[in-house]
Design a protein around this motif. Structure first.
Motif, PDB file in Angstrom:
ATOM      1  N   TYR A 189      38.001  17.549  44.192  1.00  0.00           N
ATOM      2  CA  TYR A 189      37.112  18.643  43.793  1.00  0.00           C
ATOM      3  C   TYR A 189      37.635  19.979  44.316  1.00  0.00           C
ATOM      4  O   TYR A 189      38.241  20.043  45.396  1.00  0.00           O
ATOM      5  CB  TYR A 189      35.698  18.451  44.358  1.00  0.00           C
ATOM      6  N   LEU A 190      37.374  21.020  43.547  1.00  0.00           N
ATOM      7  CA  LEU A 190      37.477  22.390  44.033  1.00  0.00           C
ATOM      8  C   LEU A 190      36.075  22.976  44.041  1.00  0.00           C
ATOM      9  O   LEU A 190      35.344  22.873  43.050  1.00  0.00           O
ATOM     10  CB  LEU A 190      38.383  23.240  43.138  1.00  0.00           C
ATOM     11  N   LYS A 191      35.703  23.568  45.150  1.00  0.00           N
ATOM     12  CA  LYS A 191      34.402  24.226  45.274  1.00  0.00           C
ATOM     13  C   LYS A 191      34.657  25.721  45.424  1.00  0.00           C
ATOM     14  O   LYS A 191      35.223  26.171  46.426  1.00  0.00           O
ATOM     15  CB  LYS A 191      33.658  23.693  46.504  1.00  0.00           C
ATOM     16  N   ILE A 192      34.254  26.488  44.421  1.00  0.00           N
ATOM     17  CA  ILE A 192      34.459  27.937  44.434  1.00  0.00           C
ATOM     18  C   ILE A 192      33.169  28.606  44.885  1.00  0.00           C
ATOM     19  O   ILE A 192      32.101  28.357  44.320  1.00  0.00           O
ATOM     20  CB  ILE A 192      34.856  28.451  43.040  1.00  0.00           C
ATOM     21  N   ILE A 193      33.265  29.436  45.898  1.00  0.00           N
ATOM     22  CA  ILE A 193      32.114  30.189  46.395  1.00  0.00           C
ATOM     23  C   ILE A 193      32.415  31.672  46.234  1.00  0.00           C
ATOM     24  O   ILE A 193      33.498  32.133  46.613  1.00  0.00           O
ATOM     25  CB  ILE A 193      31.817  29.857  47.866  1.00  0.00           C
ATOM     26  N   SER A 194      31.479  32.403  45.656  1.00  0.00           N
ATOM     27  CA  SER A 194      31.671  33.839  45.453  1.00  0.00           C
ATOM     28  C   SER A 194      30.409  34.586  45.845  1.00  0.00           C
ATOM     29  O   SER A 194      29.298  34.069  45.712  1.00  0.00           O
ATOM     30  CB  SER A 194      32.036  34.136  43.993  1.00  0.00           C
ATOM     31  N   SER A 195      30.598  35.818  46.318  1.00  0.00           N
ATOM     32  CA  SER A 195      29.466  36.627  46.766  1.00  0.00           C
ATOM     33  C   SER A 195      29.872  38.096  46.787  1.00  0.00           C
ATOM     34  O   SER A 195      31.029  38.410  47.082  1.00  0.00           O
ATOM     35  CB  SER A 195      29.034  36.191  48.173  1.00  0.00           C
TER      36      SER A 195
END
Length: 253
Positions: A189-195
Motif C-alpha cells: 500500500y501507499l498512503k498519501i497524506i496531504s494538508s
C-alpha cells in the motif's frame, strides 16, 4: 491482565472465526498468527517455550493494530476528489494514471531468471491550494516506511509534482516466503497524506515484522503508539492506493 492489555491495544476478541481479521494458533509448540480465513503464517512463529512468549505475542498484535490504524486512517470529512494524483511510471512502458475508482493496481513479480521490474512514482497536486504532502509505504510484513520523500513531508504548489525517492527507480523484488507459502499476490500500500498546514509523519514509522522463513531477527516495534490520534491539521486528506503484485509461481490449490 491480558484482557486489560487487549483493550489498551484496541484489539477485540470475537466468538466466531468468521468475524475476525486475524487468528492466533498453537501448533507444534509454537504460536502462529494468520489471517482469519487462511492457515499460512503472516510472520515468524513464536516458540511457546521462549522467554516471555505471551508478551511477544501481544507485541506482534500491538504492531498489527498500529499498522491497521495507519492503513485505515481517514479524515472525518474526506473530499470527493482526491487532491493528489498518483502516476505510476513502469520502466520502458507508458505511464499509468491511477484511477481512484479502481480497487487496486495489479503488477507482477519477475521470475528468478528475469530482471526485476522497475517503477517511478509521481505525485501531482491537482488541488487549488499549496499542500504539504507525505507518502507512507505499508508492506506485507506490517512495515510502515515514512521516508518515501526527501524530506518526508514536501510542500507542493498547485499543479506541481513530487517524485518518490527523488525520482529514482524503485525495483520490485519478491520475498522468498511469498513463493514458499504460495501466496497469490504480495499486497502493498501507499498512503498519501496531504494538508494545507505542516505536519509530521515520523510517529507513524514501524519496522517490518520477521518473515515466516528462517533468517536474522529484526528489532521490535517502535514509533506509533496505540493512544496516538489523528493529525491535528485542519482539512487534511488521506488516499490509500493498493498494489497486488502477482507471484509468477502461484499455483491454485
Amino acid at each position: 491482565q491480558h484482557a486489560k492489555l487487549l483493550q489498551q491495544l484496541n484489539i477485540g476478541l470475537v466468538p466466531e472465526r468468521a468475524q475476525a481479521h486475524y487468528c492466533l494458533h498453537y501448533r507444534g509448540g509454537q504460536y502462529l498468527i494468520t489471517l482469519a480465513r487462511d492457515e499460512r503464517p503472516l510472520m515468524r512463529p513464536i516458540p511457546a517455550a521462549a522467554e516471555a512468549a505471551a508478551e511477544k505475542v501481544f507485541s506482534k498484535f500491538r504492531h498489527i493494530s498500529q499498522w491497521n490504524f495507519i492503513k485505515n486512517l481517514q479524515p472525518s470529512q474526506p473530499q470527493a476528489k482526491p487532491p493528489i494524483q498518483f502516476v505510476l511510471h513502469p520502466q520502458g512502458q507508458p505511464p499509468l494514471v491511477y484511477d481512484p475508482a479502481e480497487p487496486y493496481i495489479q503488477l507482477c513479480h519477475a521470475k528468478a531468471e528475469e530482471p526485476s521490474p522497475a517503477y517511478k512514482f509521481q505525485f501531482i497536486n491537482r488541488s487549488e491550494h499549496r499542500l504539504y504532502v507525505a507518502c507512507l509505504y505499508l508492506d506485507h510484513l506490517f512495515e510502515v516506511e515514512v521516508n518515501y520523500f526527501e524530506p518526508n513531508v514536501r510542500l507542493v504548489d498547485p499543479g506541481d509534482e513530487v517524485w518518490g525517492v527523488n525520482g529514482r527507480a524503485i525495483r520490485l523484488r519478491m520475498p522468498d516466503y511469498i513463493r514458499e507459502y504460495n501466496w497469490k499476490d504480495e499486497i502493498l500500500y501507499l498512503k498519501i497524506i496531504s494538508s494545507p498546514t505542516p505536519f509530521k509523519v515520523d510517529m507513524f514509522a514501524l519496522p517490518p515484522l520477521d518473515a515466516p522463513e528462517a533468517g536474522p531477527l529484526r528489532s521490535g516495534t517502535k514509533g506509533f503508539e496505540p493512544e496516538a490520534r489523528q493529525p491535528a491539521a485542519l482539512h487534511w486528506q488521506s488516499q490509500l492506493i493498493e498494489f497486488r503484485v502477482r507471484n509468477p509461481y502461484w499455483k491454485e490449490a
